[in-house]
Design an enzyme around this catalytic site. Structure first.
Site, PDB file in Angstrom:
ATOM      1  N   GLU A   1     -17.126  18.241 -25.921  1.00 49.84           N
ATOM      2  CA  GLU A   1     -15.734  18.678 -25.931  1.00 49.84           C
ATOM      3  C   GLU A   1     -15.145  18.767 -24.532  1.00 49.84           C
ATOM      4  OE1 GLU A   1     -13.291  22.458 -27.782  1.00 49.84           O
ATOM      5  OE2 GLU A   1     -14.788  21.445 -29.014  1.00 49.84           O
TER       6      GLU A   1
ATOM      7  N   ASP B   1     -17.652  21.332 -29.877  1.00 47.88           N
ATOM      8  CA  ASP B   1     -17.952  22.674 -30.351  1.00 47.88           C
ATOM      9  C   ASP B   1     -18.178  22.674 -31.856  1.00 47.88           C
ATOM     10  OD1 ASP B   1     -17.829  23.683 -27.843  1.00 47.88           O
ATOM     11  OD2 ASP B   1     -16.060  24.940 -28.157  1.00 47.88           O
TER      12      ASP B   1
ATOM     13  N   TYR C   1     -22.566  31.212 -29.445  1.00 49.68           N
ATOM     14  CA  TYR C   1     -21.262  30.602 -29.718  1.00 49.68           C
ATOM     15  C   TYR C   1     -20.191  31.661 -29.996  1.00 49.68           C
ATOM     16  CZ  TYR C   1     -17.800  27.437 -31.720  1.00 49.68           C
ATOM     17  OH  TYR C   1     -16.648  26.733 -31.973  1.00 49.68           O
TER      18      TYR C   1
END
Length: 535
Positions: A10, A106, A303
């Site tokens: 990303e 992601d 995350y």
């Protein structure tokens, strides 16, 4: 001929971390290579849905008769500063020696949209695998590549992201143009932004319409504790009662003791962390997300954009070590008994498990981190310690006394087990223990006092309470079988708040220790003219 897997990340920082683990250390123009891998990146969204005038030049002017604008075939625009990287990805995707593309954006809805948009616009047809990880630690990356999933498993996630993107475009373009033309000034309307603004405006209206009422309560003081009567509207009535009770005797009519247990709180998801960081540290939701994202990229935290507050069942064996790590980060002791099972439930985990520090965080010199990241890491660690602790247990006592023809109540609390509250600021609060009382006992009243109070209006929203309201918006109107997501997602709510402030529809106002979020005059005006469906 050597064959390569093309890994698309990303952002460049994530690409560098993944490339280092895969042994792809050779630098190219817009990519890294080595070990059978080509690792490249996007810059977030490389392409966005085109503006209305890309479909027809006439849409360059805002006219009511042109509405609604409903594209039959959707177009995308690549920003000039991102075109070179899009070209790099196109060239890499079409290389003869690339046999497979790995989506390493992601692991969430938006990451899926970022990759698929670049993949589709570059007319790539090669097999897609999905890297789905919750930590940027080396071991997690290697494990993720050992267990790559079929990209088709995430088709529905992509469809969801695409639907959200197009819905935002349709509402934003058409509603903004309609109301701007109707009221002869720019009125930005959004699918999530406008309902969020409506929450602020409605709360402000409730505060402005509130009429405070004065009330009076009579307090009786005994030796070592006090008891309060019910609210009274008339001061004279309260004064008469105080006079009737002064220097008299009160009779204990009942004593009820109840053992109360408060379970430990769950681990953090993003929204709950943002709320606590706002309330305890004064950080905005966006600041908290930025700090957390940076910790994630530094391999110090899992995350961030998660809506789960539990770990998966297979992680239970590592909870003891995690608690020890978190205790070191907080400079305290772990719980005497770590309750691992109460933080693990695979059934309650969606795309990602709760936000927790990585083991690498326990080996990091925290003083080398920026202050904001350090405080967020400690807050996340403290939540882990609370979540794995025993319940807080106390004995609550409520005594009722009769005096002057009225009933008075006295409450006390005796802490039996501090449990998870040992890690809170108020954890070491003094017990408010009542003396030994028994039904039928007579107690002399040492003094009486009449205290005046006023009812208070609803409180202004802070980012803490607004995030909560966004999370639960519409809950009562949705059927039990519906997936309840409120307004926005954990990943987007911070940006929605920032957009309201940036566009001048809301502002932050400091009041004592809190920072309120209040609508501006422009914000109130916009919600006033919007139909209820858009609110």
């Amino acid at each position: 001929m050597n064959e390569y897997r093309l890994v698309v990340c990303e952002k460049p920082s994530v690409a560098r971390s993944i490339a280092a683990v895969l042994g792809a250390g050779k630098r190219g123009d817009g990519f890294l290579s080595g070990g059978g891998y080509l690792v490249s990146w996007c810059f977030g969204h490389l392409a966005e849905l085109s503006d209305a005038d890309a479909y027809d030049e006439k849409y360059g002017k805002w006219r009511r008769e042109d509405l609604p604008i409903l594209p039959e075939s959707w177009q995308y625009t690549v920003a000039r500063d991102k075109q070179k990287q899009m070209n790099t990805l196109r060239a890499l995707m079409h290389r003869d020696d690339v046999y497979e593309v790995v989506n390493a954006c992601d692991a969430g809805r938006e990451g899926e949209l970022i990759f698929r948009t670049a993949y589709n616009l570059n007319n790539c047809r090669k097999r897609v695998k999905r890297l789905w990880i919750s930590s940027m630690e080396d071991a997690a990356i290697l494990q993720g590549f050992d267990n790559l999933r079929d990209g088709a498993e995430y088709d529905n996630l992509y469809a969801s992201a695409l639907c959200r993107s197009k819905a935002d475009w349709l509402v934003g373009i058409n509603a903004t143009r309609l109301f701007s033309v109707m009221y002869h000034r720019t009125l930005n309307v959004g699918r999530v932004v406008s309902p969020t603004l409506a929450l602020l405006v409605q709360r402000e209206a409730e505060i402005n319409a509130f009429q405070p009422e004065t009330f009076y309560t009579v307090h009786l003081d005994f030796n070592g504790f006090s008891a309060a009567g019910g609210r009274m509207k008339e001061q004279a009535e309260a004064e008469r009662l105080a006079g009737d009770c002064n220097c008299k005797t009160a009779a204990v009519t009942s004593v009820v003791q109840t053992e109360k247990t408060e379970k430990a709180p769950a681990l953090y998801d993003l929204t709950t962390l943002q709320r606590d960081a706002n309330r305890l540290l004064g950080y905005t939701a966006q600041q908290t997300l930025d700090y957390l994202q940076s910790l994630y990229e530094k391999k110090l935290c899992t995350y961030p954009r998660t809506d789960s507050r539990y770990l998966t069942d297979d992680m239970e064996g590592g909870v003891n070590a995690l608690a020890l790590c978190c205790a070191g980060i907080c400079g305290t002791e772990p719980p005497a008994a770590v309750c691992s099972g109460q933080v693990c439930s695979s059934k309650k985990v969606s795309d990602h498990h709760a936000v927790v520090p990585t083991m690498a965080a326990g080996e990091t010199d925290l003083e080398t981190l920026p202050a904001g990241e350090r405080e967020i890491l400690r807050l996340v660690s403290r939540q882990v310690l609370m979540a794995v602790s025993a319940p807080f247990v106390c004995l609550e006592t409520e005594a009722r006394l009769a005096c002057g023809g009225n009933t008075f109540a006295a409450k006390g609390k005796t802490i039996l087990n501090m449990g998870w509250r040992a890690y809170t600021e108020k954890g070491k609060q003094d017990n408010t223990t009542l003396p030994e009382l028994s039904e039928g006992q007579s107690l002399p009243v040492s003094s009486c006092a009449v205290k005046e109070g006023r009812t208070t209006p609803p409180k202004h929203f802070t980012e803490d309470t607004l995030l909560s309201a966004m999370e639960t918006a519409g809950k009562e109107d949705m059927p039990e079988t519906a997936e309840r997501r409120g307004l926005g997602t954990p990943a987007t709510r911070a940006a929605v708040i920032e957009k309201l402030v940036a566009t001048g529809f809301a502002e932050r106002r400091k009041a004592k220790k809190a920072v309120r979020l209040v609508p501006t005059e422009a914000g109130v005006s916009l919600i006033t003219v919007l139909p209820e469906q858009l609110q």
